[in-house]
Design an enzyme around this catalytic site. Structure first.
Site, mmCIF file in Angstrom:
data_model
loop_
_atom_site.group_PDB
_atom_site.id
_atom_site.type_symbol
_atom_site.label_atom_id
_atom_site.label_comp_id
_atom_site.label_asym_id
_atom_site.label_seq_id
_atom_site.Cartn_x
_atom_site.Cartn_y
_atom_site.Cartn_z
ATOM 1 N N LEU A 96 25.633 30.142 58.210
ATOM 2 C CA LEU A 96 26.458 31.508 58.219
ATOM 3 C C LEU A 96 28.514 31.343 58.597
ATOM 4 C CD1 LEU A 96 24.656 32.609 62.108
ATOM 5 C CD2 LEU A 96 24.817 33.465 59.273
ATOM 6 N N SER B 205 29.077 29.757 45.470
ATOM 7 C CA SER B 205 29.211 30.400 44.320
ATOM 8 C C SER B 205 30.510 30.666 43.139
ATOM 9 C CB SER B 205 27.996 31.249 44.464
ATOM 10 O OG SER B 205 28.411 32.098 45.450
ATOM 11 N N TYR C 45 30.755 25.011 38.719
ATOM 12 C CA TYR C 45 29.430 25.459 39.466
ATOM 13 C C TYR C 45 28.314 25.803 38.325
ATOM 14 C CZ TYR C 45 26.660 29.273 40.519
ATOM 15 O OH TYR C 45 26.180 31.034 41.227
ATOM 16 N N GLY D 146 38.455 30.542 32.554
ATOM 17 C CA GLY D 146 37.565 29.886 32.311
ATOM 18 C C GLY D 146 36.297 31.920 31.671
HETATM 19 N N1 UFG Z 1 37.712 40.914 37.122
HETATM 20 C C1 UFG Z 1 39.324 41.693 37.213
HETATM 21 N N2 UFG Z 1 40.009 41.207 38.118
HETATM 22 C C2 UFG Z 1 39.554 41.201 39.086
HETATM 23 C C3 UFG Z 1 38.260 40.859 39.403
HETATM 24 C C4 UFG Z 1 36.995 40.699 38.564
HETATM 25 O O1 UFG Z 1 39.579 41.938 35.783
HETATM 26 O O2 UFG Z 1 40.083 40.727 40.274
HETATM 27 C C5 UFG Z 1 37.140 40.579 36.060
HETATM 28 C C6 UFG Z 1 36.673 39.513 35.749
HETATM 29 O O3 UFG Z 1 37.934 38.664 34.717
HETATM 30 C C7 UFG Z 1 35.325 39.850 34.907
HETATM 31 C C8 UFG Z 1 34.881 40.429 35.730
HETATM 32 O O4 UFG Z 1 35.727 41.596 36.182
HETATM 33 O O5 UFG Z 1 35.399 39.876 33.454
HETATM 34 C C9 UFG Z 1 33.981 40.275 36.626
HETATM 35 O O6 UFG Z 1 34.273 39.445 37.759
HETATM 36 P P1 UFG Z 1 33.751 39.263 38.960
HETATM 37 O O7 UFG Z 1 34.369 37.763 39.793
HETATM 38 O O8 UFG Z 1 33.513 39.911 39.507
HETATM 39 O O9 UFG Z 1 32.228 37.952 38.641
HETATM 40 P P2 UFG Z 1 31.792 36.921 37.442
HETATM 41 O O10 UFG Z 1 31.830 37.190 36.068
HETATM 42 O O11 UFG Z 1 33.188 35.990 37.370
HETATM 43 O O12 UFG Z 1 31.393 36.206 37.709
HETATM 44 C C10 UFG Z 1 30.145 36.802 38.500
HETATM 45 C C11 UFG Z 1 29.148 35.720 39.211
HETATM 46 C C12 UFG Z 1 29.300 34.718 39.681
HETATM 47 C C13 UFG Z 1 28.894 33.873 38.275
HETATM 48 C C14 UFG Z 1 28.692 34.426 37.204
HETATM 49 C C15 UFG Z 1 27.839 34.809 36.170
HETATM 50 O O13 UFG Z 1 29.605 35.358 40.738
HETATM 51 O O14 UFG Z 1 28.897 33.800 40.332
HETATM 52 O O15 UFG Z 1 28.526 35.966 37.361
HETATM 53 O O16 UFG Z 1 28.187 35.734 34.497
HETATM 54 F F1 UFG Z 1 28.635 32.430 37.508
#
Ligand code: UFG
Length: 331
Positions: free
Chosen positions: A34, A78, A142, A284
């Protein structure tokens, strides 16, 4: 009645998988510390054991108390960004806990294991859409932690006869269409809930991380897959393990959506503007991550039922609108 141990069953994807198991009449024991999950996210009907995977005594006790048909292992750290700041912590937690859990399962005679893995295994992919034969080259700790766990499970399969399914999730989003569960992270870093909260005026304007990517509108493209479809993929993988050996599947809807398209979908579904501004790239972030899930479809018959971006956003919107404080509203 089949019985499953679900670690991280109080978290976002885990709680939706628990619902899918309970809906078909299975028995579920959730093991969750939790720290990231929520007590209120554990569906009624599941037994909650509040324990940490680091506590091997408690884990052994759980296996001594119940006999499980399989373990579904969701519990993990994650966040890609956090893993870049604390690489050793991420590697130690995810790898050690997962492999010790698999070891405890094997010692108790439970030889079915479903791992929550990730598209982050592929780093900057050598081709898109990404199938299971693409180069594994994680670009953050990760993703590398999940690669190491997959490799550990492969050794256990070879030596102990464990059958495992490694499910590489792309971008999980949406929420239970019946409104029984939703997405509530603290801190929230994911695009869909942040865009929704910006539209609801609960957060400041969204920052779009970069608009100079080599994509049609300049923003990153991701494969958003409905969390209920992801949950169903676990049931499909469990069935597959009964008749076949170990498997590794990439799981997405197969449709790419840019950050701007997600903003557009939230505006369309909600009828409200999403206040946002353009910012620099986030370290990244690959330009495009889209899954080829053909293997999962062909080998298990899985098909996404909530594939469209609007369907994903509609369910996410409904849950967040109904729960302004997330699970804190539900005690
Ligand atoms: N993004 C923005 N602004 C924000 C948040 C996100 O522009 O405030 C963009 C990010 O740059 C990315 C997209 O929205 O291009 C999605 O971002 P998320 O943070 O929602 O998700 P991620 O693609 O970074 O990561 C997710 C999971 C990870 C996993 C990954 C694999 O959270 O655990 O997908 O594709 F590893």
């Amino acid at each position: 009645m089949p019985r499953y141990l679900v670690t991280g069953g109080a978290g976002f994807v885990g709680s939706h998988a628990v619902l899918a198991l309970l809906d078909r009449g299975d028995e579920v024991v959730v093991l969750d510390n939790l720290t990231q999950g929520h007590r209120a996210a554990v569906p009624a009907g599941a037994t909650l054991v509040e324990a940490d995977l680091a506590d091997s005594g408690r884990v052994a006790e759980v296996f001594a108390t119940w006999r499980f048909d399989a373990v579904l292992h969701f519990a993990a750290l994650s966040l890609v960004g956090a893993s870049m700041r604390e690489p050793l912590h991420y590697l130690a937690e995810n790898v050690a806990h997962s492999l010790r859990l698999a070891d405890a399962a094997i010692k108790a005679g439970c030889l079915r294991f479903v791992l929550s893995s990730t598209a982050a295994l592929f780093g900057d992919p050598d081709r898109v859409p990404i199938d299971e034969d693409c180069r594994i080259a994680p670009s953050n700790p990760y993703g590398d932690s999940k690669r190491m766990v997959e490799e550990g499970l492969a050794w256990a399969a070879r030596i102990h006869g464990l059958r495992y399914a490694a499910l590489r999730y792309f971008n999980a989003a949406g929420s239970d269409p019946a409104g029984r569960a939703g997405e509530d992270h603290d801190p929230e870093t994911h695009l869909v809930p942040l865009a929704i909260d910006a539209a609801l005026g609960r957060r400041p304007a969204l920052t779009v991380f970069g608009e100079d990517y080599p994509t049609p509108d300049g923003t990153c493209i991701r494969d958003y897959v409905h969390v209920t479809d992801l949950a169903q993929a676990h049931l499909a993988a469990l069935a597959r393990l009964e008749t076949h050996g170990s498997c590794r599947y990439n799981i997405g809807s197969g449709n790419g959506a840019s950050v701007k398209e997600v903003i557009g979908a939230v505006e369309r579904v909600s009828g409200r503007p999403v206040p946002h501004s353009m910012g620099p790239r986030r370290a990244g972030d690959p330009a495009i991550l889209v899954a080829a899930s053909d293997r999962l479809r062909a080998e298990t018959g899985w098909t996404p039922q909530h594939g469209s971006l609007d369907a994903i956003v509609r369910t996410a919107w409904a849950w967040r609108e109904a729960h302004p404080k997330g699970y804190a509203d539900r005690g």
